[in-house]
Scaffold this motif. Structure first.
Motif, PDB file in Angstrom:
ATOM      1  N   THR A   1      65.281  51.736  48.463  1.00  0.00           N
ATOM      2  CA  THR A   1      66.571  51.522  49.125  1.00  0.00           C
ATOM      3  C   THR A   1      67.131  50.169  48.693  1.00  0.00           C
ATOM      4  O   THR A   1      66.373  49.237  48.405  1.00  0.00           O
ATOM      5  CB  THR A   1      66.442  51.533  50.660  1.00  0.00           C
ATOM      6  OG1 THR A   1      65.604  50.445  51.069  1.00  0.00           O
ATOM      7  CG2 THR A   1      65.863  52.846  51.146  1.00  0.00           C
TER       8      THR A   1
ATOM      9  N   THR B   1      76.817  59.846  44.098  1.00  0.00           N
ATOM     10  CA  THR B   1      75.577  60.620  43.996  1.00  0.00           C
ATOM     11  C   THR B   1      75.352  61.119  42.569  1.00  0.00           C
ATOM     12  O   THR B   1      76.243  61.720  41.960  1.00  0.00           O
ATOM     13  CB  THR B   1      75.609  61.812  44.968  1.00  0.00           C
ATOM     14  OG1 THR B   1      75.740  61.326  46.301  1.00  0.00           O
ATOM     15  CG2 THR B   1      74.332  62.633  44.853  1.00  0.00           C
TER      16      THR B   1
ATOM     17  N   HIS C   1      71.719  58.737  47.708  1.00  0.00           N
ATOM     18  CA  HIS C   1      72.478  58.724  48.957  1.00  0.00           C
ATOM     19  C   HIS C   1      73.209  57.389  49.082  1.00  0.00           C
ATOM     20  O   HIS C   1      72.754  56.362  48.557  1.00  0.00           O
ATOM     21  CB  HIS C   1      71.562  58.897  50.179  1.00  0.00           C
ATOM     22  CG  HIS C   1      70.791  60.170  50.199  1.00  0.00           C
ATOM     23  ND1 HIS C   1      71.347  61.384  50.518  1.00  0.00           N
ATOM     24  CD2 HIS C   1      69.477  60.413  49.926  1.00  0.00           C
ATOM     25  CE1 HIS C   1      70.422  62.323  50.449  1.00  0.00           C
ATOM     26  NE2 HIS C   1      69.277  61.760  50.081  1.00  0.00           N
TER      27      HIS C   1
ATOM     28  N   ALA D   1      70.739  62.369  58.375  1.00  0.00           N
ATOM     29  CA  ALA D   1      72.140  62.103  58.031  1.00  0.00           C
ATOM     30  C   ALA D   1      72.813  61.245  59.092  1.00  0.00           C
ATOM     31  O   ALA D   1      73.532  60.294  58.767  1.00  0.00           O
ATOM     32  CB  ALA D   1      72.891  63.426  57.841  1.00  0.00           C
TER      33      ALA D   1
ATOM     34  N   ASN E   1      75.430  55.371  52.425  1.00  0.00           N
ATOM     35  CA  ASN E   1      75.991  55.541  53.764  1.00  0.00           C
ATOM     36  C   ASN E   1      77.446  55.070  53.806  1.00  0.00           C
ATOM     37  O   ASN E   1      78.006  54.580  52.812  1.00  0.00           O
ATOM     38  CB  ASN E   1      75.126  54.837  54.814  1.00  0.00           C
ATOM     39  CG  ASN E   1      75.191  53.322  54.721  1.00  0.00           C
ATOM     40  OD1 ASN E   1      75.766  52.757  53.793  1.00  0.00           O
ATOM     41  ND2 ASN E   1      74.585  52.652  55.699  1.00  0.00           N
TER      42      ASN E   1
ATOM     43  N   GLU F   1      80.452  58.709  48.755  1.00  0.00           N
ATOM     44  CA  GLU F   1      79.090  59.106  48.435  1.00  0.00           C
ATOM     45  C   GLU F   1      79.084  60.232  47.410  1.00  0.00           C
ATOM     46  O   GLU F   1      78.236  60.268  46.506  1.00  0.00           O
ATOM     47  CB  GLU F   1      78.350  59.546  49.705  1.00  0.00           C
ATOM     48  CG  GLU F   1      76.892  59.932  49.437  1.00  0.00           C
ATOM     49  CD  GLU F   1      76.186  60.448  50.677  1.00  0.00           C
ATOM     50  OE1 GLU F   1      74.982  60.176  50.829  1.00  0.00           O
ATOM     51  OE2 GLU F   1      76.848  61.129  51.494  1.00  0.00           O
TER      52      GLU F   1
END
Length: 347
Positions: A100, A47, A30, A9, A32, A43
């Protein structure tokens, strides 16, 4: 506050770019803090949402053969408005379907997204080069001839030497004034890279290690042989100068095939695939931060004795072949990477 090894995290939140993690069901797992700021959503809200509902991918067909996608300087209509970013998607090893997505603001990009801006600067240099070559070179020949008539002596030698140096600079500037289209042909780039490496090792890079990290399956590229050879030699010269004061100098030539790599060819025009990658990498300190954004502009140099024409000419010749060139600092420890992205030859 507990000291110790940071967890996922903390590391994820500290990343300096906007990053989303997407699961195999194409849902956001996720996001950031930079992603929250860029997309103007928390977030918690993102999510579990389908990626397409929050951030529609810039193209529908760029992901091929299980590879990631890189699309530069693209405009994306998100759920909260339009953003212009460099969109880079990478697969997560050993976790099928997970990936990602990093989003780099194109407004602050130092690389692939600014080919059009650099083209405008180079066009201005073309006009300046042609004008200066015409206005300066003729008087220089007269000065040189007059100095030789004066007779032998240190002052005469100095005048002739300096006139010759300026004439050589004008010759290099004239490279910008040639606007004729380059003849392009399908080429195996490896003989050209080998020739450029041999030239470097026999001359300006004598005694320096030049490693090769090649993808042996790379297909032919659409290039101009002479232009590509000049580009790679210029990049190797640049790398040699960069490592001159380095304790353990190293230069690397690397190649790769980049699936999904594409760039904007201009407003209203289709994106251009540029999968052929050639990198010249060095262990030097890199360009000063204050000139990085203008590294490919004419007359910009990080060296006091530099003329600022080498990388500008690399940029011009690369664009003449339909490609782009990028500067970056990558790896740990950081190394300088000058990356060429070129079109693949039609099969």
């Amino acid at each position: 506050m507990v000291a110790g090894r940071p967890g996922f995290a903390e590391l994820f939140a500290a990343l300096p770019v906007a990053v989303l993690v997407v699961d195999p069901d194409d849902r956001i797992a996720h996001a950031n803090s930079h992603a929250e700021e860029l997309l103007n959503l928390s977030e918690r809200v993102m999510t579990g949402q389908p990626l397409r509902a929050i951030l529609p991918p810039p193209t529908a067909d760029d992901r091929r053969d299980g590879q990631g996608v890189a699309v530069y300087d693209t405009e994306i209509a998100t759920s909260r408005g339009k953003i212009r970013v460099d969109f880079v998607e990478a697969l997560i090893a050993d976790h099928p379907g997970w990936r990602t997505i990093s989003l780099h603001s194109a407004a602050g990009s130092r690389g692939l997204g600014h080919a059009a801006d650099r083209a405008g600067g180079a066009r201005a240099a073309v006009g300046a080069a042609a004008m200066l070559a015409h206005e300066i070179k003729n008087p220089l020949s007269g000065i040189r001839g007059a100095a030789q008539l004066i007779g032998a002596g240190e002052l005469t030698k100095l005048i002739v030497t300096e006139v010759d140096r300026i004439a050589a600079l004008i010759d290099r500037m004239q490279d910008f004034s040639d606007t004729r289209p380059l003849p392009l042909t399908p080429e195996n780039i490896y003989p050209l890279l080998d020739h450029a490496r041999s030239v470097a090792l026999a001359g300006f890079a004598r005694g320096i290690v030049i490693e090769e990290r090649f993808d042996p399956s790379l297909p032919p590229a659409t290039v101009n042989r002479d232009a590509l050879l000049q580009i790679v030699i210029n990049l190797l010269k640049n790398a040699r100068e960069a490592v001159r004061s380095t304790a353990k100098p190293r230069i690397i030539i690397a190649t790769a095939y980049r699936h999904g790599m594409s760039v904007s060819a201009g407003p209203g025009r289709p994106r251009v695939p540029l999968p052929i990658e050639i990198c010249v990498i060095d262990t030097g300190p890199g360009a000063p931060a204050e000139i990085v954004d203008h590294l490919f502009d004419p007359f910009v140099s990080g060296r006091r004795e530099g003329q600022g024409l080498g990388l500008a000419l690399v940029d011009k010749l690369t664009r003449d072949m339909g490609g782009i060139v990028q500067y970056s600092r990558e790896g740990s420890p950081e190394m300088t990477v000058l990356r060429l992205l070129l079109p693949r030859a039609a099969s």
